[in-house]
Design a protein around this motif. Structure first.
Motif, PDB file in Angstrom:
ATOM      1  N   LYS A  53       0.836  -1.206   0.000  1.00  7.49           N
ATOM      2  CA  LYS A  53       0.000   0.000   0.000  1.00  7.49           C
ATOM      3  C   LYS A  53       0.870   1.255   0.000  1.00  7.49           C
ATOM      4  O   LYS A  53       0.555   2.227  -0.695  1.00  7.49           O
ATOM      5  CB  LYS A  53      -0.920   0.008   1.215  1.00  7.49           C
ATOM      6  CG  LYS A  53      -2.050  -0.982   1.116  1.00  7.49           C
ATOM      7  CD  LYS A  53      -2.958  -0.896   2.321  1.00  7.49           C
ATOM      8  CE  LYS A  53      -4.063  -1.932   2.226  1.00  7.49           C
ATOM      9  NZ  LYS A  53      -4.942  -1.891   3.404  1.00  7.49           N
ATOM     10  N   ARG A  55       3.925   1.482  -1.173  1.00 12.44           N
ATOM     11  CA  ARG A  55       4.565   1.535  -2.495  1.00 12.44           C
ATOM     12  C   ARG A  55       3.592   2.079  -3.537  1.00 12.44           C
ATOM     13  O   ARG A  55       3.945   2.942  -4.335  1.00 12.44           O
ATOM     14  CB  ARG A  55       5.064   0.138  -2.878  1.00 12.44           C
ATOM     15  CG  ARG A  55       6.145   0.126  -3.902  1.00 12.44           C
ATOM     16  CD  ARG A  55       6.826  -1.225  -4.083  1.00 12.44           C
ATOM     17  NE  ARG A  55       6.031  -2.405  -3.854  1.00 12.44           N
ATOM     18  CZ  ARG A  55       6.144  -3.206  -2.778  1.00 12.44           C
ATOM     19  NH1 ARG A  55       7.019  -2.944  -1.843  1.00 12.44           N
ATOM     20  NH2 ARG A  55       5.386  -4.265  -2.642  1.00 12.44           N
ATOM     21  N   ALA A  56       2.351   1.619  -3.487  1.00 10.05           N
ATOM     22  CA  ALA A  56       1.331   2.101  -4.424  1.00 10.05           C
ATOM     23  C   ALA A  56       1.064   3.590  -4.204  1.00 10.05           C
ATOM     24  O   ALA A  56       0.908   4.353  -5.176  1.00 10.05           O
ATOM     25  CB  ALA A  56       0.041   1.303  -4.262  1.00 10.05           C
TER      26      ALA A  56
END
Length: 101
Positions: A53, A55-56
């Motif tokens: 999450k 990283r996104a």
């Protein structure tokens, strides 16, 4: 005392801020630096970006900053072109009175 970035003192003239940024950095250099930051951040181990999450979220932020930078350069180029373009305000001499036959 120096004013911190993003303060109301610095934001009195946002177009000046954009112009200074665009004069100091070429767009492709900014894009390259951002890509290096993103690559470094997501390739490191044991960081906050190990979580999918996070990283996104970082990738979405990168995409939005990339769009913001493109928009800033577009505004800068349009503003610069408008300020250097010759004036198109032409005043016609009109004589008063009825038209001649």
């Amino acid at each position: 005392m120096q004013t911190q970035p993003g303060t109301s003192e610095n934001m009195k003239d946002p177009f000046r801020i954009i112009a200074e940024f665009c004069r100091n950095y070429h767009q492709h250099e900014v894009q390259s630096m951002l890509w290096e930051w993103l690559s470094t951040a997501i390739s490191r181990t044991h960081s906050i970006y190990d979580d999918g999450k996070e990283r996104a979220s970082l990738i979405l932020l990168y995409e939005n900053i990339t769009l913001l930078i493109a928009a800033a350069y577009s505004v800068h180029h349009k503003t610069a072109a408008a300020s250097t373009a010759p004036s198109t305000n032409i005043t016609k001499n009109k004589k008063s009175g009825p038209p001649k036959p």
